[in-house]
Design an enzyme around this catalytic site. Sequence first.
Site, PDB file in Angstrom:
ATOM      1  N   SER A  48       0.846  -1.192   0.000  1.00 51.53           N
ATOM      2  CA  SER A  48       0.000   0.000   0.000  1.00 51.53           C
ATOM      3  C   SER A  48       0.874   1.233   0.000  1.00 51.53           C
ATOM      4  O   SER A  48       2.021   1.206   0.469  1.00 51.53           O
ATOM      5  CB  SER A  48      -0.896   0.005   1.248  1.00 51.53           C
TER       6      SER A  48
ATOM      7  N   TYR B 147      -1.424  -0.488  10.268  1.00 52.37           N
ATOM      8  CA  TYR B 147      -1.578  -0.928   8.880  1.00 52.37           C
ATOM      9  C   TYR B 147      -0.361  -0.530   8.044  1.00 52.37           C
ATOM     10  O   TYR B 147       0.167  -1.340   7.266  1.00 52.37           O
ATOM     11  CB  TYR B 147      -2.851  -0.306   8.309  1.00 52.37           C
TER      12      TYR B 147
END
Length: 255
Positions: free
Chosen positions: A147, A161
Amino acid sequence: MQNYLDLTGKVAIITGASSGIGHATAIALANCGAKVAINYHRNELGAEQLCKQIAADGGKAITIHADVTQSADVARLVQRTTEELGAIDILVNNAGSLIERLRILELSEQRWDEVLNLNTKSVFLCCKAVAPSMMERKTGTIINISSIAGRNGGALGSIHYATAKGGVISFTKGLAKELAAFGVRVNAVAPGVIDTPYHEQFSTPEMMRGYVNAIPLGRVGRSEEVAKVIAFLASDAASYLVGETIEVNGGMFMD
């Protein structure tokens, strides 16, 4: 004329494929000729609908329930895929989630472990499970989904995350070094802000407007745009790409 994206006869596993980028990737790989194992954990309906869609378009797909944070489930996922579709040529480690936005003083040890397990441990377990066959056959490709958060630390409330996705990038490089000698390529894709259920759940309209203002292309991405890059990495068109992380973010982050 040769089609460098042809995946005819290849077998692929896509984890977390019942929605979003995983869903689009299953369709893209099937359209390129691959037989696809659609992994899901909770969204059985989405997985089954996807499987029917691929079959209606003339492709071959199966659905397999597995919690990819558990080694026994991963073993069953790989075994069933091999038994029903054949030896695995392509692994797309897509399963992952923020679960919830939490700043450091709100973030519990339990939630930290849960997010790291889902986004990073799952990649390790799935790669370890498919590696022996790929190494023995001296062929295969693994694509890990990271990501933009793994590059820039993520938006507020996503350090767990972002850390997990940064780990995916490092793991990709390390594993690529190990497996290249066996003819197995390992790469990653780092999506930016993509129109998926992720942002419907975790990003407010105000946050989305801010993201768009920071994207040179002036819009969020589509799952299909990420899936096309994954299909490229899975194909012979990317035959000399090893250990790379491709940014798919409309110019929001440039490495």
